[in-house]
Design a protein around this motif. Structure first.
Motif, mmCIF file in Angstrom:
data_model
loop_
_atom_site.group_PDB
_atom_site.id
_atom_site.type_symbol
_atom_site.label_atom_id
_atom_site.label_comp_id
_atom_site.label_asym_id
_atom_site.label_seq_id
_atom_site.Cartn_x
_atom_site.Cartn_y
_atom_site.Cartn_z
ATOM 1 N N ALA A 1 30.541 72.112 -5.914
ATOM 2 C CA ALA A 1 31.495 72.396 -4.855
ATOM 3 C C ALA A 1 31.574 71.234 -3.873
ATOM 4 C CB ALA A 1 31.084 73.673 -4.128
ATOM 5 N N ALA A 2 30.395 70.647 -3.566
ATOM 6 C CA ALA A 2 30.407 69.532 -2.616
ATOM 7 C C ALA A 2 31.233 68.380 -3.154
ATOM 8 C CB ALA A 2 28.979 69.068 -2.344
ATOM 9 N N SER A 3 31.248 68.198 -4.462
ATOM 10 C CA SER A 3 31.974 67.034 -4.957
ATOM 11 C C SER A 3 33.485 67.255 -4.907
ATOM 12 C CB SER A 3 31.496 66.631 -6.349
ATOM 13 O OG SER A 3 31.937 67.533 -7.305
ATOM 14 N N ILE A 4 33.937 68.490 -4.728
ATOM 15 C CA ILE A 4 35.374 68.685 -4.465
ATOM 16 C C ILE A 4 35.747 67.999 -3.158
ATOM 17 C CG2 ILE A 4 37.160 70.353 -3.905
ATOM 18 C CD1 ILE A 4 36.077 72.252 -5.702
ATOM 19 N N THR A 5 34.921 68.238 -2.110
ATOM 20 C CA THR A 5 35.189 67.601 -0.830
ATOM 21 C C THR A 5 35.205 66.088 -0.966
ATOM 22 O OG1 THR A 5 33.925 69.399 0.109
ATOM 23 C CG2 THR A 5 34.491 67.599 1.566
ATOM 24 N N ASP A 6 34.240 65.574 -1.732
ATOM 25 C CA ASP A 6 34.110 64.127 -1.809
ATOM 26 C C ASP A 6 35.239 63.475 -2.586
ATOM 27 O OD1 ASP A 6 31.894 64.382 -0.411
ATOM 28 O OD2 ASP A 6 30.471 63.869 -1.978
ATOM 29 N N THR A 7 35.767 64.186 -3.587
ATOM 30 C CA THR A 7 36.787 63.525 -4.406
ATOM 31 C C THR A 7 38.196 63.929 -3.993
ATOM 32 O OG1 THR A 7 36.553 65.250 -6.067
ATOM 33 C CG2 THR A 7 35.287 63.263 -6.384
ATOM 34 N N LEU A 8 38.558 65.170 -4.282
ATOM 35 C CA LEU A 8 39.942 65.563 -4.019
ATOM 36 C C LEU A 8 40.220 65.619 -2.516
ATOM 37 C CD1 LEU A 8 42.416 66.356 -5.693
ATOM 38 C CD2 LEU A 8 41.894 68.720 -5.187
ATOM 39 N N GLY A 9 39.303 66.250 -1.762
ATOM 40 C CA GLY A 9 39.525 66.375 -0.327
ATOM 41 C C GLY A 9 39.679 65.027 0.334
ATOM 42 N N ALA A 10 38.664 64.168 0.150
ATOM 43 C CA ALA A 10 38.707 62.854 0.776
ATOM 44 C C ALA A 10 39.902 62.056 0.275
ATOM 45 C CB ALA A 10 37.412 62.099 0.488
ATOM 46 N N GLY A 11 40.128 62.099 -1.044
ATOM 47 C CA GLY A 11 41.216 61.311 -1.612
ATOM 48 C C GLY A 11 42.559 61.693 -1.037
ATOM 49 N N MET A 12 42.822 62.991 -0.986
ATOM 50 C CA MET A 12 44.128 63.435 -0.501
ATOM 51 C C MET A 12 44.305 63.119 0.983
ATOM 52 S SD MET A 12 46.140 64.625 -2.658
ATOM 53 C CE MET A 12 45.986 64.649 -4.416
ATOM 54 N N ILE A 13 43.267 63.378 1.794
ATOM 55 C CA ILE A 13 43.402 63.093 3.221
ATOM 56 C C ILE A 13 43.615 61.602 3.440
ATOM 57 C CG2 ILE A 13 42.160 63.087 5.412
ATOM 58 C CD1 ILE A 13 41.030 65.746 4.712
ATOM 59 N N VAL A 14 42.834 60.809 2.740
ATOM 60 C CA VAL A 14 42.985 59.355 2.907
ATOM 61 C C VAL A 14 44.368 58.906 2.458
ATOM 62 C CG1 VAL A 14 42.213 57.185 1.910
ATOM 63 C CG2 VAL A 14 40.562 58.737 2.851
ATOM 64 N N ALA A 15 44.846 59.474 1.350
ATOM 65 C CA ALA A 15 46.178 59.074 0.881
ATOM 66 C C ALA A 15 47.240 59.464 1.901
ATOM 67 C CB ALA A 15 46.464 59.730 -0.466
ATOM 68 N N GLY A 16 47.125 60.680 2.438
ATOM 69 C CA GLY A 16 48.094 61.111 3.441
ATOM 70 C C GLY A 16 48.087 60.214 4.661
ATOM 71 N N LEU A 17 46.889 59.892 5.133
ATOM 72 C CA LEU A 17 46.792 59.017 6.303
ATOM 73 C C LEU A 17 47.342 57.641 5.983
ATOM 74 C CD1 LEU A 17 43.246 59.852 7.722
ATOM 75 C CD2 LEU A 17 45.435 60.619 8.559
ATOM 76 N N ALA A 18 47.069 57.155 4.766
ATOM 77 C CA ALA A 18 47.520 55.808 4.411
ATOM 78 C C ALA A 18 49.042 55.740 4.399
ATOM 79 C CB ALA A 18 46.954 55.405 3.052
ATOM 80 N N ILE A 19 49.697 56.825 3.948
ATOM 81 C CA ILE A 19 51.161 56.826 3.978
ATOM 82 C C ILE A 19 51.642 56.771 5.416
ATOM 83 C CG2 ILE A 19 53.200 58.195 3.457
ATOM 84 C CD1 ILE A 19 51.747 59.201 0.997
#
Lengths: 163, 121, 112, 95, 185, 145
Positions: free
Chosen positions: C40-58
Motif C-alpha cells: 500500500a505504501a508503494s502506491i503513495t510513492d509511485t502513482l500518488g507522487a507521480g501524478m501530483i508531480v505531473a500535475g504541478l509540473a504542468i
C-alpha cells in the motif's frame, strides 16, 4: 577514465538543470569546480565502475522505462481495488523465483522494478534466487510469467562485461 | 482588556508543545528521553520565533520581481543557526550519555544518584 | 484555450494523485501485516507522487520548476524501492511473521 | 485545486500518524515514518505552489534525500544493533 | 492557508503527547522524526524557506541517526519511573499558565504592524538589495549584517565537534580502557 | 561485499549526485534557500550513507582522520581570515565591501568565502560526530528488540 569523464558530463548537466544561471561565469566556473571535486571524491570512494555509473544502459533504458511506468500504473489499480473493496481479498504469498541476469546491476534493476510495481516486493536476494512477497495470487502469477525478467535481461545483455 | 482569541492560537499551541517537552525533561529519569524532550522544547521555541516573523500576505524573504511584502527575515536568521547549533549540542549531550552509560552502567538518573550516594556515605 | 485544457489536465492529475495518496494510506491502516502494508505504501510513492508531480509540473510550465519536479520524481523512484526492499528484508530477518500466508511453490520460502 | 491536494495529503498524514502510534511492530513505525516523509515532500511542493512561489523545490528534494538515508540508518540499527559495520558482512546466512 | 496551519499544529500536539507516553525509546525517536517533519512543513508554510531547508537536513536526518546511534549503545527501553509525577506536572502547568498569560500582551499573529517588523527588519528588506546585492535577504543578514554572530555559531559547532572527539574519540577510548583496567584491579 | 546488491548498487549510483546537490546548495545560497549550514549537512549525509552501506572503515579510508580534523579547524579559520583580510584592506572586521574594487562585488566575494567556511566546518563536525558514534561498540550483550 572514460567513465569518470562521462560521470563528470552527467554531473555538470545536473548542475545546469539545478542552477538555472547560464550567463554567470562565476557560477558556471563553480559548477566545473564542483563537478571535478565530486568526481575526485567518487573516485576515492571507488563508486565509478560498471555498477556505479552504468552508461552502457542508457540506450536500452529509453525503451524500458516507459514500459515499466505503464506496468506500475496497471498494478496500482489492482492494489487499489484490493484496498478499497470491503472484504479486502488479499491473498498474500511468499514465493521464490530464479532470475536470468548475469550481473548484480541487472539483478538490482530487476529487484527494484519488482518492488516498484505495487503488489510485489523483492524481500531477499541470494545469488540468482529472489524471494518475493506478493499481495495477491494474480500479482504473483504476473511475476512468475517472467516477462519483466526477460526485458531486464535484454536491457542488460549488450553490456555483458565479465564481473 | 480585549482578548482576541483567534489572534494568538499559534502561540498557545506552541506554549503547550513547549510545556510537553519541559515535562519530559523534568519528569523522566531516562537521560535519552530527557534529550528527546529537550528537542521537542527546542523545536517549539523555533516555531514561536518563526510565528512571530510571519506577516499576513507576506512572502518568503527572497527578493523577486513584483513582490512587495516579505515576512520578517530576522527570526529566520536566528533560528537557522540555532537549528544547526542545536543538533551539535544534542550530539554532545548524547556523547555524554554514552560515557555515563559506560561509567555507571545505567542511564536512569535516579539510579545514578543512588550509586553516587552509596559511594560517598 | 490551451491554458484551460492544460489546467483541466493538471487538475485531473492532481485529483488522481491526491486520491491515490489517500487510498495508499488507507491501505497502510487496513491491511493486516507489515508486508502487505508495504504494498500500500508503494502506491503513495509511485502513482500518488507521480501524478501530483505531473500535475504541478504542468502548472509550472516548461521551466526550472518542472525540471526540479522531475528530479524529485526520479529521486523518489530510485529511493523508494530500495528502502522498501531494505525494510522487508529487515522485517524478515527479525522474524516478523506474515499474516495469512500460504506457502505456494513451497521451496523453503519460510522466514528464517 | 492545490488546496484540495494539500487537504488530501494532510488527511493521509493523519492516517500515517495513527499507524505510527499503533505499531504494532517497529517495522510498522518505520514504514509509517517513511511514507510520512514522502507525503511531506509532496506537501512542501504543493505549499510552494499555494504561496505562488514555486521556485523553492530544493527543500522537497532535500527531504526525499534525507528520508532515504534515515530509513537506511534505522534499518541498519535494527539489523546489527550498531552503525559501524558494512552491510552484508555480519550476516551469517542471507535469505 | 490557515486551515493547513491548524491541522499541522494539531498533528504536532498529538505526536508530542505520544512521545511523552511511549516507553519504547526507539518509537519515541521515530515519532520525534515525524514531529520534526511536521515542524518543517509548518516553517515552509510560514515563509521561512531557509529554516525549513535546515530543519529538513538536520532535524529529520542527522539528529535521528545520532539518537539511534546512542540507543544502540545504551539500550532502548525506558524504565518505569517510580517517583511521583505530580510535582513536575504542577511545575509545568504553572509555568505554562504564566506563559499563556504573557501571550495576551503579544501583538496579533501575522499583523504587519507588529513592533518586531518596524525597526531593523524593514531596513534589511528595503536596503539589502542595494547594500549587499544578494536576492536572498536571509543570506545577506546571516553572512553580512550579522556576520559576527554567525562566526560565533560556527565556533560553537567547531567546539561541539571537538567535544565529541574528546569524550568518545580514539584517544579518549584508550584512556578509558586504561581507567577501566585500573578499576578492575 | 558481494551480498545486498540492491543497497550497494543504489548507493554507488546516488552518492555522486548527493555530493553535487550539496555543492549546488552551497553556492546558490545567495539566490534561493540554502547556504553553508545546509550544504555542510547534506555533504556529510552523503558520507553517512556511504559509511552505512560500505562500512565505517572504508569511509574512514576515503576521509582520513587527519583530513577531517584539518577541515574542522580550517572552516573557522577561513571565516575569521576573511574578517582579518577585510581589516587589512582597510575596513572593519567582516566588512566585505573593501575586498574588491566595488562594494557590491566585495560583499559577494565575502559572503561566498564565509559561506564556504561555514560549510566546511559544519561538514567536518557532522562527519566527525557520526563517525565517532558509529565507532563505539556495544559493551554488554544485546538487549534484544
Amino acid at each position: 577514465m572514460l567513465r569518470s569523464l562521462s560521470l563528470g558530463a552527467v554531473l555538470f548537466a545536473t548542475w545546469l538543470l539545478l542552477s538555472g544561471f547560464y550567463d554567470d561565469p562565476l557560477l558556471l566556473g563553480l559548477g566545473v569546480v564542483s563537478t571535478v571535486l565530486v568526481v575526485y571524491i567518487a573516485h576515492r570512494m571507488d563508486v565509478i565502475d560498471h555498477e556505479g555509473h552504468p552508461v552502457q544502459l542508457s540506450f536500452g533504458g529509453v525503451m524500458y522505462w516507459p514500459w515499466l511506468l505503464w506496468e506500475i500504473v496497471k498494478s496500482n489499480i489492482g492494489v487499489a481495488k484490493v484496498i478499497l473493496s470491503p472484504s479486502m481479498p488479499a491473498t498474500p504469498v511468499f514465493f521464490k523465483i530464479k532470475s536470468s541476469q548475469k550481473t548484480d546491476l541487472g539483478r538490482t534493476i530487476y529487484a527494484n522494478s519488482i518492488t516498484l510495481t505495487p503488489g510485489t516486493i523483492t524481500v531477499a536476494i541470494d545469488g540468482e534466487d529472489f524471494l518475493i512477497h506478493a499481495l495477491t495470487r494474480e500479482g504473483a502469477k504476473g511475476v512468475m510469467s517472467g516477462k519483466m525478467d526477460r526485458k531486464v535481461s535484454r536491457l542488460e545483455a549488450p553490456s555483458e562485461t565479465p564481473a | 482588556m480585549e482578548i482576541n482569541f483567534l489572534g494568538h492560537y499559534n502561540y498557545w499551541v506552541v506554549i503547550f508543545l513547549m510545556m510537553t517537552g519541559f515535562y519530559v525533561v523534568i519528569a523522566r529519569p531516562n537521560l535519552v528521553k530527557k534529550l528527546i524532550g529537550l528537542n521537542i522544547f527546542q523545536i517549539s521555541v523555533f516555531l514561536l520565533y518563526i510565528s512571530m516573523g510571519k506577516v499576513d500576505g507576506g512572502s518568503a524573504p527572497i527578493l523577486a520581481e513584483g513582490i512587495k511584502i516579505f515576512s520578517n527575515p530576522l527570526p529566520h536568521v536566528l533560528i537557522l543557526t540555532a537549528i544547526v547549533v542545536g543538533v551539535a549540542t544534542t550530539a554532545l549531550g548524547l556523547a555524554l550519555v554514552v560515557r555515563i552509560k559506560e561509567a555507571y552502567g545505567t542511564i536512569e538518573d535516579d539510579e545514578i544518584q543512588a550509586m553516587e550516594e552509596e559511594m560517598e556515605p | 484555450m490551451t491554458t484551460t485544457l492544460l489546467d483541466v489536465i493538471s487538475w485531473a492529475f492532481l485529483l488522481i494523485g491526491g486520491a491515490s495518496v489517500i487510498i495508499g494510506t488507507l491501505g497502510i491502516l487496513r491491511l493486516p501485516d507489515v508486508y502487505t502494508r508495504m504494498h500500500a505504501a508503494s502506491i503513495t510513492d509511485t502513482l500518488g507522487a507521480g501524478m501530483i508531480v505531473a500535475g504541478l509540473a504542468i502548472q509550472g510550465g516548461f521551466s526550472l520548476v518542472s525540471a526540479k519536479l522531475f528530479l524529485i520524481f526520479v529521486f523518489l523512484l530510485f529511493t523508494s524501492p530500495v528502502s522498501t526492499h531494505a525494510l522487508a528484508k529487515a522485517a524478515l530477518t527479525a522474524g516478523v511473521t506474515p499474516a495469512g500466508t500460504d506457502r505456494k511453490s513451497g521451496k523453503g520460502a519460510e522466514a528464517p | 485545486m492545490f488546496g484540495a491536494v494539500a487537504a488530501a495529503l494532510l488527511v493521509a498524514m493523519g492516517m500515517a500518524i495513527i499507524r505510527a502510534l499503533k505499531g504494532p511492530t517497529v517495522f510498522d513505525r518505520i514504514l509509517s515514518v517513511n511514507t510520512f516523509g514522502t507525503k511531506t515532500v509532496l506537501l512542501i511542493a504543493v505549499i510552494g505552489f499555494l504561496q505562488k512561489r514555486p521556485d523553492f523545490l530544493d527543500i522537497a528534494l532535500v527531504y526525499a534525500l534525507i528520508n532515504f538515508i534515515t530509513t537506511i540508518a534505522v534499518l541498519k540499527f535494527f539489523e546489527f544493533s550498531h552503525l559501524g559495520t558494512p552491510i552484508g558482512e555480519e550476516e551469517a546466512e542471507d535469505l | 492557508m490557515n486551515i493547513i496551519d491548524v491541522v499541522l499544529l494539531a498533528m504536532m500536539v498529538i505526536t508530542a503527547l505520544a512521545v511523552v507516553r511511549m516507553r519504547n525509546l526507539f518509537a519515541a525517536v521515530m515519532l520525534l522524526g515525524i514531529f520534526s517533519l511536521l515542524s518543517a512543513s509548518l516553517y515552509a508554510l510560514l515563509d521561512a524557506v531557509d529554516v525549513a531547508f535546515t530543519e529538513a537536513a538536520v532535524g529529520a536526518g542527522i539528529s535521528t541517526v545520532l539518537m539511534l546511534g546512542t540507543l544502540a549503545l545504551t539500550g532502548e527501553r525506558e524504565k518505569k519511573p517510580h517517583r511521583p509525577a505530580w510535582l513536575p506536572l504542577v511545575v509545568v502547568v504553572v509555568t505554562g499558565a504564566a506563559l499563556l498569560y504573557g501571550t495576551f500582551d503579544m501583538p496579533l499573529y501575522g499583523d504587519p504592524n507588529d513592533p518586531i517588523h518596524k525597526h531593523v527588519a524593514d531596513r534589511y528588506i528595503e536596503r539589502s538589495g542595494q547594500e549587499v546585492g544578494t536576492p536572498n535577504i536571509v543570506t545577506s543578514v546571516l553572512a553580512s549584517y550579522r556576520g559576527f554572530d554567525t562566526l560565533g555559531e560556527v565556533t560553537v559547532i567547531f567546539t561541539a565537534g571537538v567535544g565529541v572527539l574528546a569524550l568518545l574519540g580514539r584517544g579518549a577510548l584508550s584512556r578509558r580502557r586504561r581507567l577501566n583496567k585500573e578499576d578492575d584491579r | 561485499m558481494k551480498r545486498k546488491p540492491v543497497l550497494r548498487v543504489s548507493t554507488k549510483l546516488l552518492t555522486p549526485f548527493i555530493l553535487l546537490f550539496a555543492l549546488y546548495v552551497q553556492f546558490h545560497g545567495d539566490y534561493g534557500p540554502g547556504g553553508g549550514f545546509q550544504a555542510g549537512v547534506i555533504f556529510a549525509s552523503a558520507f553517512i550513507l556511504y559509511s552505512l552501506v560500505f562500512g565505517l572503515e572504508t569511509a574512514q579510508r576515503v576521509l582520513p582522520a587527519a583530513i577531517r580534523r584539518i577541515l574542522l579547524g580550517s572552516g573557522v579559520l577561513i571565516y575569521a581570515g576573511t574578517g582579518i583580510a577585510s581589516i587589512l584592506m582597510g575596513g572593519n572586521f567582516l566588512n566585505y565591501s573593501v575586498l574588491a574594487h566595488d562594494p557590491l562585488s566585495g560583499q559577494h566575494l565575502g559572503i561566498m568565502l564565509i559561506e564556504f567556511g561555514v560549510g566546511t566546518t559544519v561538514f567536518a563536525a557532522m562527519v566527525i560526530i557520526f563517525f565517532t558514534f558509529a565507532g563505539q561498540y556495544r559493551r554488554g550483550g544485546p538487549d534484544g528488540n
